[in-house]
Write a protein that holds these residues in place. Structure first.
Motif, PDB file in Angstrom:
ATOM      1  N   LYS A  33       0.839  -1.215   0.000  1.00 45.08           N
ATOM      2  CA  LYS A  33       0.000   0.000   0.000  1.00 45.08           C
ATOM      3  C   LYS A  33       0.866   1.254   0.000  1.00 45.08           C
ATOM      4  O   LYS A  33       0.379   2.365  -0.084  1.00 45.08           O
ATOM      5  N   MET A  34       2.179   1.047   0.149  1.00 47.89           N
ATOM      6  CA  MET A  34       3.078   2.200   0.257  1.00 47.89           C
ATOM      7  C   MET A  34       3.326   2.814  -1.125  1.00 47.89           C
ATOM      8  O   MET A  34       3.548   2.094  -2.096  1.00 47.89           O
ATOM      9  N   ASN A  35       3.225   4.140  -1.187  1.00 41.54           N
ATOM     10  CA  ASN A  35       3.439   4.900  -2.423  1.00 41.54           C
ATOM     11  C   ASN A  35       2.453   4.513  -3.525  1.00 41.54           C
ATOM     12  O   ASN A  35       2.754   4.639  -4.707  1.00 41.54           O
ATOM     13  N   GLN A  36       1.281   4.002  -3.120  1.00 42.35           N
ATOM     14  CA  GLN A  36       0.221   3.683  -4.085  1.00 42.35           C
ATOM     15  C   GLN A  36      -0.846   4.772  -4.003  1.00 42.35           C
ATOM     16  O   GLN A  36      -1.035   5.381  -2.941  1.00 42.35           O
ATOM     17  N   PRO A  43       7.249   7.088   4.691  1.00 37.20           N
ATOM     18  CA  PRO A  43       7.737   8.114   5.620  1.00 37.20           C
ATOM     19  C   PRO A  43       9.223   8.402   5.441  1.00 37.20           C
ATOM     20  O   PRO A  43       9.797   9.190   6.180  1.00 37.20           O
ATOM     21  N   GLY A  44       9.851   7.763   4.427  1.00 35.52           N
ATOM     22  CA  GLY A  44      11.285   7.958   4.212  1.00 35.52           C
ATOM     23  C   GLY A  44      11.574   9.232   3.441  1.00 35.52           C
ATOM     24  O   GLY A  44      11.131  10.321   3.811  1.00 35.52           O
ATOM     25  N   CYS A  45      12.268   9.078   2.329  1.00 37.34           N
ATOM     26  CA  CYS A  45      12.745  10.268   1.618  1.00 37.34           C
ATOM     27  C   CYS A  45      11.635  10.878   0.766  1.00 37.34           C
ATOM     28  O   CYS A  45      10.502  10.433   0.792  1.00 37.34           O
ATOM     29  N   ALA A  46      11.961  11.906  -0.005  1.00 32.73           N
ATOM     30  CA  ALA A  46      10.927  12.647  -0.743  1.00 32.73           C
ATOM     31  C   ALA A  46      11.025  12.397  -2.243  1.00 32.73           C
ATOM     32  O   ALA A  46      10.656  13.247  -3.047  1.00 32.73           O
ATOM     33  N   SER A  56       4.748  -2.780  -6.491  1.00 33.67           N
ATOM     34  CA  SER A  56       5.650  -2.565  -5.357  1.00 33.67           C
ATOM     35  C   SER A  56       6.516  -1.342  -5.611  1.00 33.67           C
ATOM     36  O   SER A  56       7.487  -1.406  -6.351  1.00 33.67           O
ATOM     37  N   GLU A  57       6.106  -0.230  -5.028  1.00 34.12           N
ATOM     38  CA  GLU A  57       6.841   1.028  -5.198  1.00 34.12           C
ATOM     39  C   GLU A  57       7.603   1.359  -3.925  1.00 34.12           C
ATOM     40  O   GLU A  57       7.253   2.288  -3.198  1.00 34.12           O
ATOM     41  N   PHE A  58       8.607   0.553  -3.609  1.00 39.31           N
ATOM     42  CA  PHE A  58       9.372   0.839  -2.398  1.00 39.31           C
ATOM     43  C   PHE A  58      10.791   0.318  -2.566  1.00 39.31           C
ATOM     44  O   PHE A  58      11.077  -0.493  -3.446  1.00 39.31           O
ATOM     45  N   CYS A  59      11.651   0.809  -1.704  1.00 37.80           N
ATOM     46  CA  CYS A  59      13.043   0.368  -1.740  1.00 37.80           C
ATOM     47  C   CYS A  59      13.384  -0.240  -0.381  1.00 37.80           C
ATOM     48  O   CYS A  59      12.552  -0.283   0.528  1.00 37.80           O
ATOM     49  N   GLU A  60      14.627  -0.639  -0.240  1.00 43.33           N
ATOM     50  CA  GLU A  60      15.076  -1.228   1.030  1.00 43.33           C
ATOM     51  C   GLU A  60      14.840  -0.249   2.192  1.00 43.33           C
ATOM     52  O   GLU A  60      14.404  -0.644   3.272  1.00 43.33           O
ATOM     53  N   ASN A  61      15.107   1.025   1.945  1.00 43.41           N
ATOM     54  CA  ASN A  61      14.925   2.010   3.020  1.00 43.41           C
ATOM     55  C   ASN A  61      13.457   2.185   3.379  1.00 43.41           C
ATOM     56  O   ASN A  61      13.109   2.389   4.545  1.00 43.41           O
ATOM     57  N   GLY A  62      12.607   2.121   2.337  1.00 44.94           N
ATOM     58  CA  GLY A  62      11.172   2.202   2.584  1.00 44.94           C
ATOM     59  C   GLY A  62      10.722   1.043   3.455  1.00 44.94           C
ATOM     60  O   GLY A  62       9.911   1.205   4.368  1.00 44.94           O
ATOM     61  N   VAL A  63      11.252  -0.141   3.181  1.00 45.67           N
ATOM     62  CA  VAL A  63      10.910  -1.325   3.992  1.00 45.67           C
ATOM     63  C   VAL A  63      11.343  -1.082   5.443  1.00 45.67           C
ATOM     64  O   VAL A  63      10.588  -1.341   6.392  1.00 45.67           O
ATOM     65  N   ASN A 215      20.469   7.160   0.299  1.00 50.68           N
ATOM     66  CA  ASN A 215      19.568   8.210   0.780  1.00 50.68           C
ATOM     67  C   ASN A 215      18.284   8.393  -0.036  1.00 50.68           C
ATOM     68  O   ASN A 215      17.301   8.903   0.499  1.00 50.68           O
ATOM     69  N   HIS A 216      18.294   8.014  -1.311  1.00 46.74           N
ATOM     70  CA  HIS A 216      17.072   8.125  -2.142  1.00 46.74           C
ATOM     71  C   HIS A 216      17.079   6.954  -3.111  1.00 46.74           C
ATOM     72  O   HIS A 216      17.184   7.144  -4.333  1.00 46.74           O
ATOM     73  N   PRO A 217      16.958   5.723  -2.602  1.00 46.39           N
ATOM     74  CA  PRO A 217      17.241   4.547  -3.441  1.00 46.39           C
ATOM     75  C   PRO A 217      16.409   4.438  -4.708  1.00 46.39           C
ATOM     76  O   PRO A 217      16.890   3.944  -5.718  1.00 46.39           O
ATOM     77  N   ARG A 218      15.136   4.869  -4.686  1.00 47.54           N
ATOM     78  CA  ARG A 218      14.351   4.676  -5.914  1.00 47.54           C
ATOM     79  C   ARG A 218      14.829   5.587  -7.049  1.00 47.54           C
ATOM     80  O   ARG A 218      14.491   5.373  -8.209  1.00 47.54           O
ATOM     81  N   MET A 219      15.616   6.587  -6.723  1.00 50.45           N
ATOM     82  CA  MET A 219      16.210   7.421  -7.770  1.00 50.45           C
ATOM     83  C   MET A 219      17.101   6.570  -8.680  1.00 50.45           C
ATOM     84  O   MET A 219      17.284   6.862  -9.853  1.00 50.45           O
TER      85      MET A 219
HETATM   86  S1  SF4 Z   1      13.036   5.941  -2.389  1.00 43.75           S
HETATM   87 FE1  SF4 Z   1      12.670   4.450  -0.728  1.00 43.75          FE
HETATM   88  S2  SF4 Z   1      12.829   5.709   1.152  1.00 43.75           S
HETATM   89 FE2  SF4 Z   1      12.540   7.128  -0.575  1.00 43.75          FE
HETATM   90  S3  SF4 Z   1      10.303   7.438  -0.677  1.00 43.75           S
HETATM   91 FE3  SF4 Z   1      10.808   5.765  -2.043  1.00 43.75          FE
HETATM   92  S4  SF4 Z   1      10.483   3.894  -0.851  1.00 43.75           S
HETATM   93 FE4  SF4 Z   1      10.639   5.602   0.583  1.00 43.75          FE
END
Ligand code: SF4
Length: 737
Positions: A33-36, A43-46, A56-63, A215-219
């Protein structure tokens, strides 16, 4: 030694390990449900979400951020009953937060030296009483962290301004303030000008002072796609970072199956710490000297200050540029040639540029580079400051600032029928100074961990301990709770993934990402405790106790957050039809004047700003130390003791050094050192017990983690004009213990 790539099976394994440690079942279900569009914002980065989200729109940090929030561990009254605050002060940051979610409001009892439960009403009454007792509203500080939603932040600034102060220090003061000031002066807006789509069209992407792998893994997914289609990616970073070398997308079955690494950077440059401005100036000098075709029509129509800037660049010698940047001339020319041969260029950056004495000048030099070929305000090009906290940009937009604009205050006054203060407030650094001098006596923290996020730890601790009252709205126990004022309160709030139920039903909040997309976030988990309140409800509770409901119907605003958004729409331009627009999946883009080539600057043009090249004169044996995060860390939150990408296991007190420097200093990896800093106030500050680690970093440079090395940053060492602490340029010496 850094790993060769980020992501891959290591990221998957680490995510699984972390989920198992905390609360696997809930996290796994909630993750999807995260970033959907109908879910909640990480609640991580922006980093922004794509228009079409995958499952699945998340990274290790999001997990990690989510499992941290959904943990089964509880910091309850039993935790506090068993430990005095003095005892907790000796705990590590990791141990403090590892107690789990706070379950109810707590008040500090100085007789028992323990936190004890208190009712919400009594907690609000204490805050109102202490605030009313102050001689002057400017003796109160209202700090905000970047997790705070637009709704909570808007109410919070309203409360502070109705009370009579603009003292809104925030986490932006500590990170991207140099971006805000620099871009504000250059192009009239302190926000990035690109959208995610632009990454699909750029010919070259320059990444300055940023480590997206941690710091911004999905980038990295965006950079990977760009690199695959032939876009050049040029990274400038003193340290070699795994995520800038290569990437295996953990959600790509083919890449994972074959363990196939995609190269990220086509060019990797390692300037000296603090050498970026010189490197960029060198690139620009080469463009002038080689007669590369600039966008003369754009410069003529849209820019001011070009001639003066060109003369400045021509007056700087290559000798200065090479000495200050630490890069060979051939590399600077190579980077400049890529720029010259690219039609569309994006420049990204983070703290590696902002946290320097010349942080504002760094940003303005990036903008100068972009302006030369009209790389702002057109497709596939622009400025991309990448924010580290999910709503740090939105908080500023809705009024969290110590220097509000007059138009904003006038609208706020009209909407709420009060007179707002005009005197500028205090930034984070100035807030610490004010507490230290006894000029600020009540500190309210809306999220975050002020004591660990700020520089000059000893001074900050003393400053906070001298307050009459410290109040923290938090999800977890942290250092700021145990470094408290004479009276102290902990107010526990619900997390992003949790249901926010108010009188009209389930509420959504809204956030703004690094690319000015504003969208809704709706939690679905049961809150960690039935005694938690939402951040907006906590602000309303304090406000009611402080002012009553005569002027503002606080209960009505909280009953349905759409009512708060209507007020934001009435006060702040760009939010028309706010409630309607957030129904659209992905939300809406806030108007960005620079993207539209409207320049709200002193000259009504995009300005080439001429800043002198700084000269860094270190003495023999001194090093430039930068603070940084480990991979098991999110801002001040320490999830674990490893830094997988840099090869560190189960420790944090390490200092990364160049191999030759280690030899010259007679150090080995089994030694322990004292690090002493030389701040501009003449005070020498030390931390000790750090293990030297060989790393690919230029000579005379070093890196170490914060908050462990925050004590080395003198409060007086901050960027000119933005007051961002110089956490990326600390002059130090090492001493073997
Ligand atoms: S890149 Fe990772 S930490 Fe940043 S908003 Fe996306 S899921 Fe969250």
């Amino acid at each position: 030694m850094s790993k060769e790539y980020a992501g891959g099976w290591g990221a998957l394994k680490s995510s699984m390990k972390f989920m198992q440690r905390e609360a696997f079942a809930k996290s796994a279900k909630t993750l999807f449900k995260m970033n959907q569009p109908k879910g909640f914002d990480c609640p991580g980065c922006a980093w922004p979400d794509p228009k079409e989200t995958s499952m699945s729109e998340f990274c290790e940090n999001g997990v990690k951020a989510l499992t941290y929030e959904t943990t089964k561990k509880r910091a309850s009254s039993a935790t506090f009953m068993n430990h005095t605050v003095t005892e907790m002060q000796s705990w590590s940051d990791f141990k403090l937060e590892d107690q789990g979610r706070l379950t109810e409001p707590f008040v500090y009892n100085d007789l028992s030296d323990k936190y004890e439960p208190i009712s919400w009403d009594d907690a609000f009454a204490i805050i109102a009483k202490e605030l009313k007792a102050l001689d002057n509203p400017d003796e109160a500080l209202f700090y905000t962290s970047g997790r705070t939603s637009n709704e909570a932040a808007f109410l919070y600034q309203l409360m502070g301004r109705m009370y009579g102060t603009n003292n809104f220090p925030d986490c932006s003061n500590l990170c991207h303030e140099s971006t805000g000031v620099g871009m504000g002066e250059s192009v009239g807006i302190g926000k990035g000008t690109v959208l995610l789509d632009d990454f699909e069209k750029a010919d070259a992407i320059y990444v300055f002072g940023q480590n997206p792998g941690t710091n911004h893994p999905r980038m990295l997914a965006e950079l990977q796609t760009a690199a695959k289609r032939g876009c050049k990616i040029l990274s400038f970073n003193p340290l070699v970072e795994a995520g800038l070398k290569g990437f295996i997308h953990p959600q790509d079955p083919v890449g994972m199956g074959l363990n196939k690494v995609s190269p990220i950077s086509s060019h990797y440059y390692q300037p000296l710490i603090g050498g970026d401005l010189a490197a960029i100036r060198g690139m620009i000098k080469h463009l002038f000297e080689s007669g590369v075709k600039l966008d003369e029509a754009f410069i003529e129509e849209h820019c001011s200050g070009f001639d003066e800037y060109k003369a400045l660049v021509e007056s700087v010698s290559w000798e200065e540029i090479l000495r200050e940047s630490g890069l060979p001339k051939a590399q600077i020319i190579e980077a400049a040639e890529v720029y010259a041969n690219s039609d569309r260029v994006i420049a990204c950056w983070a703290m590696g540029l902002t946290q320097h004495r010349h942080g504002v000048a760094n940003i303005q030099e990036v903008i100068n580079l972009l302006l030369l070929k009209g790389n702002i305000g057109r497709e596939g090009a622009g400025a991309c400051p990448v924010r580290g906290h999910s709503n740090v940009q939105g908080d500023r937009t809705v009024g969290i600032t110590e220097f509000p604009k007059e138009d904003f205050l006038v609208k706020l006054e009209q909407e709420f029928d009060f007179t707002a203060p005009r005197k500028h407030g205090l930034s984070a650094v100035h807030a610490i100074e004010a507490m230290e001098k006894g000029e600020a006596k009540v500190f309210v923290g809306m999220g975050g961990n002020f004591a660990s996020a700020t520089p000059d730890t000893e001074k900050t601790f003393k400053a906070m301990q001298s307050c009459e009252l410290t109040v923290h709205v938090s999800t977890h126990l942290n250092r700021s709770h145990v470094i408290h004022g004479k009276k102290a309160l902990i107010l526990p709030c619900i997390g992003r993934s949790e249901k926010d139920l108010q009188a009209s039903g389930l509420q959504s909040v809204t956030v703004e990402d690094s690319m000015s997309m504003v969208h809704a976030s709706t939690g679905s988990n049961e809150p960690a405790s039935t005694s938690l309140k939402s951040e907006p409800a906590i602000v309303a509770g304090i406000s009611k106790a402080l002012f009553g409901s005569e002027k503002v119907d606080w209960d009505g605003l909280i009953a349905n957050y759409a009512n708060i958004r209507n007020k934001i729409e009435a006060v702040i331009p760009g939010f028309d039809q706010y409630n309607k627009k957030i129904q659209v999946p992905g939300g809406f883009h806030l108007r960005n004047s620079a993207r539209l080539r409207e320049w709200k600057t002193a000259t009504d043009k995009a300005r080439f700003i001429s800043n002198e090249l700084p000269a860094h004169n270190l003495e023999e044996g001194q090093l430039r130390l930068m603070t940084m995060r480990s991979h098991d860390q999110y801002n001040t939150t320490i999830y674990g003791m490893d830094d997988r990408y840099r090869g560190i296991k189960n420790e944090r007190k390490v200092i990364f050094l160049n191999e030759t420097d280690m030899k010259n200093f007679g150090l080995t990896e089994s030694d322990s050192v004292r690090i002493t800093s030389y701040a501009s106030d003449g005070v020498q500050r030390s931390v000790e017990g750090f293990r030297p680690v060989k790393y690919d970093i230029p000579q005379n440079c070093a890196g170490a983690y914060f908050p462990e090395t925050n004590p080395l940053v003198g409060l007086s060492d901050h960027a000119k004009r933005s007051f961002t602490p110089m956490s990326k340029f600390i002059v130090v010496r090492l001493e073997k213990l």
